[in-house]
Design an enzyme around this catalytic site. Structure first.
Site, mmCIF file in Angstrom:
data_model
loop_
_atom_site.group_PDB
_atom_site.id
_atom_site.type_symbol
_atom_site.label_atom_id
_atom_site.label_comp_id
_atom_site.label_asym_id
_atom_site.label_seq_id
_atom_site.Cartn_x
_atom_site.Cartn_y
_atom_site.Cartn_z
ATOM 1 N N HIS A 22 0.853 -1.191 0.000
ATOM 2 C CA HIS A 22 0.000 0.000 0.000
ATOM 3 C C HIS A 22 0.889 1.241 0.000
ATOM 4 O O HIS A 22 1.765 1.387 0.842
ATOM 5 C CB HIS A 22 -0.870 -0.039 1.259
ATOM 6 C CG HIS A 22 -1.972 0.958 1.279
ATOM 7 N ND1 HIS A 22 -3.191 0.733 0.687
ATOM 8 C CD2 HIS A 22 -2.052 2.186 1.842
ATOM 9 C CE1 HIS A 22 -3.976 1.783 0.879
ATOM 10 N NE2 HIS A 22 -3.313 2.671 1.578
ATOM 11 N N LYS A 166 -11.393 6.061 -3.176
ATOM 12 C CA LYS A 166 -10.558 7.177 -2.753
ATOM 13 C C LYS A 166 -9.178 6.881 -3.306
ATOM 14 O O LYS A 166 -8.811 5.711 -3.417
ATOM 15 C CB LYS A 166 -10.523 7.201 -1.224
ATOM 16 C CG LYS A 166 -9.921 8.436 -0.628
ATOM 17 C CD LYS A 166 -10.149 8.461 0.875
ATOM 18 C CE LYS A 166 -8.833 8.418 1.600
ATOM 19 N NZ LYS A 166 -8.978 8.689 3.044
ATOM 20 N N LYS A 168 -5.053 7.671 -2.823
ATOM 21 C CA LYS A 168 -4.009 8.268 -2.013
ATOM 22 C C LYS A 168 -3.053 8.958 -2.972
ATOM 23 O O LYS A 168 -2.761 8.460 -4.050
ATOM 24 C CB LYS A 168 -3.229 7.198 -1.237
ATOM 25 C CG LYS A 168 -4.092 6.325 -0.355
ATOM 26 C CD LYS A 168 -4.829 7.122 0.688
ATOM 27 C CE LYS A 168 -3.957 7.437 1.895
ATOM 28 N NZ LYS A 168 -4.782 8.041 2.980
ATOM 29 N N ASP A 197 -6.983 12.079 -1.551
ATOM 30 C CA ASP A 197 -6.361 12.314 -0.242
ATOM 31 C C ASP A 197 -4.845 12.446 -0.354
ATOM 32 O O ASP A 197 -4.131 11.463 -0.335
ATOM 33 C CB ASP A 197 -6.705 11.151 0.707
ATOM 34 C CG ASP A 197 -6.133 11.362 2.103
ATOM 35 O OD1 ASP A 197 -5.587 12.468 2.367
ATOM 36 O OD2 ASP A 197 -6.233 10.439 2.934
ATOM 37 N N GLU A 223 -9.530 15.609 0.310
ATOM 38 C CA GLU A 223 -9.254 15.378 1.738
ATOM 39 C C GLU A 223 -7.853 15.855 2.097
ATOM 40 O O GLU A 223 -6.865 15.445 1.479
ATOM 41 C CB GLU A 223 -9.383 13.866 2.024
ATOM 42 C CG GLU A 223 -8.990 13.475 3.430
ATOM 43 C CD GLU A 223 -9.224 11.994 3.707
ATOM 44 O OE1 GLU A 223 -9.944 11.328 2.936
ATOM 45 O OE2 GLU A 223 -8.676 11.502 4.701
ATOM 46 N N ASP A 248 -8.649 15.874 7.715
ATOM 47 C CA ASP A 248 -8.340 14.616 8.392
ATOM 48 C C ASP A 248 -7.239 14.878 9.435
ATOM 49 O O ASP A 248 -7.535 15.027 10.625
ATOM 50 C CB ASP A 248 -7.920 13.545 7.373
ATOM 51 C CG ASP A 248 -7.702 12.191 8.029
ATOM 52 O OD1 ASP A 248 -7.970 12.060 9.237
ATOM 53 O OD2 ASP A 248 -7.252 11.242 7.349
ATOM 54 N N LYS A 272 -11.667 9.624 13.087
ATOM 55 C CA LYS A 272 -10.876 8.411 13.329
ATOM 56 C C LYS A 272 -10.883 8.240 14.834
ATOM 57 O O LYS A 272 -10.514 9.170 15.559
ATOM 58 C CB LYS A 272 -9.430 8.586 12.850
ATOM 59 C CG LYS A 272 -9.204 8.466 11.349
ATOM 60 C CD LYS A 272 -7.700 8.439 11.061
ATOM 61 C CE LYS A 272 -7.382 8.049 9.638
ATOM 62 N NZ LYS A 272 -7.470 9.115 8.661
ATOM 63 N N GLU A 326 -14.639 4.553 5.259
ATOM 64 C CA GLU A 326 -13.576 3.878 4.495
ATOM 65 C C GLU A 326 -13.005 2.730 5.336
ATOM 66 O O GLU A 326 -11.796 2.516 5.377
ATOM 67 C CB GLU A 326 -12.478 4.879 4.106
ATOM 68 C CG GLU A 326 -11.916 5.638 5.294
ATOM 69 C CD GLU A 326 -10.698 6.502 4.967
ATOM 70 O OE1 GLU A 326 -10.182 6.422 3.849
ATOM 71 O OE2 GLU A 326 -10.270 7.254 5.861
HETATM 72 MG MG LIG Z 1 -6.714 10.857 5.220
#
Ligand SMILES: [Mg+2]
Length: 379
Positions: A22, A166, A168, A197, A223, A248, A272, A326
């Site tokens: 990832h 989403k 990254k 994001d 984001e 975030d 979160k 998510e």
């Molecule tokens: Mg984030």
């Protein structure tokens, strides 16, 4: 009623392999580390909690720091104390140990599990009950190439697994990131849409210059484009009214939340439970958002089924969770340390309904993935 006290707290480090590497803005990972925490109560019940972070780049905590801080500083403060007085215990931790929200959240999660088991109710009932029993899940595309991401998204939509995504970014320059994002959005047009994001890695000018293109491409949200401290910059992007701007890294505590609300800095808060310091604080942050007309999104620190269950109990009880979640951690991991992983099907993840978190450990798997030697950092 007999007083229920905290008898013992134990912690161990667990490393679980993931299905595919990832790519975050700062690092690429091939396994995920967790802190498994158990709180033994005087009534015989044991609550479990899970500490994990997106990575030490994210907020400065790691599973290793959590273990040291909990074992040496936090556990001694609450052992022997009344387990039922949860908020008061959290205030004690806050007074004696500054920061370390992820560690505090791990303790609180285990306490909630233990109390839920004690009262024979799921944790969401201790939080006021559910507004919804399942949440829409957004899958993060991070294959490493735009073609890979486009194919992955199309396959997920066609198989009915996920329907929104989403991406990254932040690994490359802001301009290249934006171009890649638009390429992917264009590539899946007619199938689905994406949120972007960059994990705080873009600059104000670049972010502003791409807002029209993001609007045209119907990007779901942008984001945390800017550094966590750049609240003024986020407010400028939000004032452009092009695509919804989400905080975030900028919104962890209730104090961050009230500041962002006052400065009208964003349209959406990504929640979160670890960054907020627990389930209760997450719900408080959502309450500030609700009062300010800000929407919420159920963010993830890439938890296993343990932490994901905790998120589900909290997010399921929040009225203004307008953007779904998510919580794809369990699907991203190659294995689990529980007998009954959380259920995710057709893009929906279900809130567990058994007592406590509703999750039971598989002790053989715990042993299998327990860290045998002292290795730190990224694996
Ligand atoms: Mg984030």
């Amino acid at each position: 009623m007999e007083k229920i006290t905290i008898k013992q707290i134990t912690t161990e480090l667990i490393d679980i392999p993931i299905k595919r590497p990832h790519q975050f803005s700062a690092v690429k990972v091939s396994s995920k580390s967790f802190l498994l925490l158990r709180i033994e109560l005087s009534n015989g019940y044991t609550g479990i909690g899970e500490g994990t972070t997106p990575g030490i780049f994210w907020n400065g905590e790691s599973v290793e720091t959590m273990k040291v801080v909990i074992d040496n500083y936090m556990a001694p403060l609450i052992i022997g104390e009344d387990a039922v007085k949860l908020e008061s215990l959290l205030q004690t931790l806050n007074r004696q140990v500054r920061g370390n929200h992820f560690a505090k959240a791990t303790i609180e999660m285990a306490l909630f599990d233990g109390l839920g088991k004690t009262y024979d109710v799921p944790v969401h009932q201790l939080l006021g009950g559910l507004c919804r029993d399942r949440l829409n899940v957004r899958w993060a595309l991070a294959s490493g190439t735009p073609e890979g991401d486009i194919n992955e998204a199309k396959e997920a939509v066609q198989s009915g697994k996920y329907d929104v995504f989403k991406i990254k970014s932040g690994k490359e320059s802001a301009r290249k990131d934006a171009e890649r994002s638009l390429l992917i959005a264009g590539g899946i047009k007619g199938y689905s849409t994406i949120g972007i994001d960059p994990n705080g890695s873009w600059d104000r000018l670049t972010a502003m210059s791409w807002m029209d293109a993001f609007f045209e491409a119907r990007i779901d949200f942008l984001e945390q484009p800017l550094a966590p401290y750049d609240i003024e910059g986020l407010a400028k992007l939000t004032a452009m009214k092009k695509v919804p701007v989400m905080a975030d890294e900028s919104v962890a505590t209730i104090h961050d939340a009230i500041r962002l609300a006052k400065e009208q800095a964003v349209h959406i808060f990504s929640l979160k439970i670890h960054k907020a310091g627990g389930l209760k604080n997450t719900i408080k942050v959502a309450g500030i958002a609700e009062a300010a007309g800000i929407s919420c999104f159920g963010g993830t620190s890439l938890e296993s089924s343990i932490g994901t269950a905790a998120c589900l109990h909290a997010y399921g009880s929040i009225p203004n969770l307008d953007y779904g979640c998510e919580l794809f951690g369990p699907d991203w991991l190659a294995d689990e340390i529980v007998r009954d992983p959380v259920v995710c099907k057709e893009g929906q993840i279900y809130v567990p309904d058994k007592p406590g978190l509703g999750i039971e450990l598989d002790e053989q798997k715990v042993q299998l993935y327990a860290r045998k030697e002292k290795v730190g950092g990224v694996h």
